[in-house]
Structure formats: C-alpha cells, structure tokens
Design a protein around this motif. Sequence first.
Motif, mmCIF file in Angstrom:
data_model
loop_
_atom_site.group_PDB
_atom_site.id
_atom_site.type_symbol
_atom_site.label_atom_id
_atom_site.label_comp_id
_atom_site.label_asym_id
_atom_site.label_seq_id
_atom_site.Cartn_x
_atom_site.Cartn_y
_atom_site.Cartn_z
ATOM 1 N N LYS A 115 16.845 7.279 1.114
ATOM 2 C CA LYS A 115 17.004 5.832 0.982
ATOM 3 C C LYS A 115 15.822 5.072 1.578
ATOM 4 C CE LYS A 115 19.769 5.327 5.219
ATOM 5 N NZ LYS A 115 21.090 4.930 5.778
ATOM 6 N N ASP A 116 15.086 5.695 2.483
ATOM 7 C CA ASP A 116 13.927 5.033 3.084
ATOM 8 C C ASP A 116 12.758 4.892 2.107
ATOM 9 O OD1 ASP A 116 14.672 4.522 5.875
ATOM 10 O OD2 ASP A 116 14.841 6.703 6.024
ATOM 11 N N PHE A 117 12.818 5.574 0.968
ATOM 12 C CA PHE A 117 11.712 5.540 0.013
ATOM 13 C C PHE A 117 11.916 4.503 -1.089
ATOM 14 C CE2 PHE A 117 11.969 10.373 0.928
ATOM 15 C CZ PHE A 117 11.466 10.176 2.205
ATOM 16 N N THR A 169 0.813 -1.214 0.000
ATOM 17 C CA THR A 169 0.000 0.000 0.000
ATOM 18 C C THR A 169 0.844 1.261 0.000
ATOM 19 O OG1 THR A 169 -1.812 -1.124 1.150
ATOM 20 C CG2 THR A 169 -1.758 1.270 1.299
ATOM 21 N N VAL A 170 1.916 1.272 0.772
ATOM 22 C CA VAL A 170 2.732 2.479 0.925
ATOM 23 C C VAL A 170 3.545 2.782 -0.332
ATOM 24 C CG1 VAL A 170 4.659 3.478 2.243
ATOM 25 C CG2 VAL A 170 2.835 2.245 3.437
ATOM 26 N N ASP A 171 3.860 1.761 -1.122
ATOM 27 C CA ASP A 171 4.744 1.907 -2.279
ATOM 28 C C ASP A 171 4.381 3.094 -3.173
ATOM 29 O OD1 ASP A 171 6.764 1.019 -4.249
ATOM 30 O OD2 ASP A 171 5.022 0.519 -5.460
ATOM 31 N N MET A 172 3.118 3.224 -3.540
ATOM 32 C CA MET A 172 2.734 4.301 -4.467
ATOM 33 C C MET A 172 2.995 5.689 -3.884
ATOM 34 S SD MET A 172 -1.456 4.508 -4.294
ATOM 35 C CE MET A 172 -1.451 6.105 -5.095
ATOM 36 N N TYR A 173 2.942 5.809 -2.568
ATOM 37 C CA TYR A 173 3.129 7.114 -1.927
ATOM 38 C C TYR A 173 4.589 7.518 -1.866
ATOM 39 C CZ TYR A 173 -1.690 6.243 -0.529
ATOM 40 O OH TYR A 173 -3.042 5.966 -0.541
ATOM 41 N N THR A 174 5.498 6.559 -2.040
ATOM 42 C CA THR A 174 6.921 6.884 -2.006
ATOM 43 C C THR A 174 7.355 7.657 -3.241
ATOM 44 O OG1 THR A 174 7.595 4.784 -3.037
ATOM 45 C CG2 THR A 174 7.423 4.826 -0.620
ATOM 46 N N SER A 197 11.518 1.436 3.328
ATOM 47 C CA SER A 197 12.374 0.656 4.216
ATOM 48 C C SER A 197 11.550 0.077 5.366
ATOM 49 C CB SER A 197 13.482 1.550 4.784
ATOM 50 O OG SER A 197 12.911 2.558 5.632
ATOM 51 N N ASP A 198 12.105 -0.919 6.032
ATOM 52 C CA ASP A 198 11.436 -1.449 7.223
ATOM 53 C C ASP A 198 11.187 -0.335 8.231
ATOM 54 O OD1 ASP A 198 11.460 -3.963 6.130
ATOM 55 O OD2 ASP A 198 13.014 -4.771 7.460
ATOM 56 N N ASN A 205 7.232 15.360 3.517
ATOM 57 C CA ASN A 205 6.835 15.306 4.920
ATOM 58 C C ASN A 205 7.650 14.270 5.683
ATOM 59 O OD1 ASN A 205 4.986 16.239 7.062
ATOM 60 N ND2 ASN A 205 4.244 14.140 7.026
ATOM 61 N N TRP A 206 7.917 13.130 5.045
ATOM 62 C CA TRP A 206 8.736 12.118 5.713
ATOM 63 C C TRP A 206 10.152 12.628 5.964
ATOM 64 C CZ3 TRP A 206 6.703 7.991 1.813
ATOM 65 C CH2 TRP A 206 5.460 7.522 2.249
ATOM 66 N N LEU A 207 10.671 13.431 5.048
ATOM 67 C CA LEU A 207 11.989 14.034 5.288
ATOM 68 C C LEU A 207 11.931 14.954 6.502
ATOM 69 C CD1 LEU A 207 13.033 14.836 1.605
ATOM 70 C CD2 LEU A 207 14.036 13.083 3.095
#
Length: 281
Positions: free
Chosen positions: A216-218, A194-199, A223-224, A207-209
Amino acid sequence: MVDVGRFGIWSGKLREGGDEAVEAVAELDRLGFGAVWFGMASVPAAGELLAASSRIAVATGILSIWQYDAAMVAEQAAAVEDRHPGRLLLGLGVSHAPLAKDYRKPYSAMVDYLDALDSASAPLPKESRALAALGPRMLRLAAERTAGAHPYLVDAQFVARARETLGAGPLLAPEVKVVLSADAAEARRIGRETVDMYTRLPNYTDNWLRMGFEEKDFADGGSDRLIDSVVVWGDDDTIRSRLAEFHDAGADHVAVQVLDGSPDRHPREGWRRLADLLELR
C-alpha cells in the motif's frame, strides 16, 4: 580507491552534457563536493565532465551493463583514467527488467560482466568501480569484486544493514534525495514527483518490502511514510541531522540529489545552498 569525499551530488540531467553540464560540474568542483554522480551514464560523458573540472571525482551512477559492451567500457575507462588519473569511478548496475532488452538473471549477468572487465586488455582496477547494490547477494559481490556499493532510494536503516553485509572496508555511497524546504506538503509533492516512477520497478519495491514497507505504500506515487523515509526535507538543522544519520549508519559518502520541482534545469541554487549548509566551502 577513488577519493569521493563525504558528500557528492547526484544528477540525472548531467548526462545530457553540453555547455550547461560543463559549467555545472565546474561549479560543483569549486563548491567543494567530493564527487558528482550522473544517471543513465556512459564513460565518454564522464570524461567530458572530468575535463571540465580539476579535482572532483566523476562517477557513472549507474552505467547499465545491458547497454554497453564490457570490452568497450574497459577500453574507454582506461583512456579516461589515463587523462584523469584517480578521478573516475565506474558505477555499474543491472537496471530493471521493464527497461532493459534481453534482461536475464541479474546477479549472474553482473558476475559475467565483471569477469569480462577483468579479462580486458586494459582492465580498470576493482578499486575504481562500484555496483548499484540493494540485495544481500549484490552487496556481497560489490564488496568482493569492486570498491563497494552505491545503493539508490534507501534510508539510513538500510545503510546500517548494508554496512553489516559489506563489512568494514568497502565503500558505501548511498544516493539520498533532498528537498530544501520545511513545508511538508511542498516537500512531499516534489519528492513524490520523482519517486513515483520507481514505485513501478520491482528492484525498488522488493527492496522497500525488505525495508519494512507494504504494498500500500507504493500507491499514488508513494505514501507519506515512504516519501519521508527516502526523501530528506526540513529546515537546515533537520537536513543536516538527517544526512548525518547516513554517515552515522556506516556510509562513507552521501550522493545528494537535490530536488526542486524543476527537473529540466540544473538546481544550481540548491547546490550552493547545500554546500553552505554542509560547510563545504
């Protein structure tokens, strides 16, 4: 303000409507959830779901301001509010540049859209609308012009910072993905699907940054570390504890998106288990 309770259900599939969606929302009403949120939303679809239930609030999570004219939305919302008073929460968002035609400065566009809603012949009060807000400016706008904020794909630490920005009064209703499994490999696989498309969408990666992740987390669907942050999984006690962290951080309401690896069907068994886990009924 619309009473959404402490827990709700977020579901993208409910936007498809039809008999299955009607039956699903009626069951969520009986299970004791305070609200149902549905993705890629429209006001008429919200009205259909409200008509299928007697108590639960229905929130558009999120209606794209690029897709629907503000005057039309105001007229539709007023009609739905007249039939189901106090149960419609109009969630609005700016979507993403890769997905929206004629995308422009999102903050200014949202201000203009809210102005248009306010000047409509039958405006929906600010207490009956909310914004998909991640950045500080949009969060402040949500506090000033709506009931509050509905951030998506965030963790409890983000919620704590968002509460500081919003202040004590406005609604803070984050979406939280949950996999009802204690198997780490399975939970991460389902979450990553599910999260893949949002990366690949800058609004989320930016926002994650800000949340402390790195580029690398994307990669490879997340990433785990990223998956474990934005997807709650584990045994019942762990899930209860992690969901409680969002309320402890300042959330008024948590909109749970149950993931079971089968996006083509409503996860009704998971909803029932979650209701029992949270002692809603």
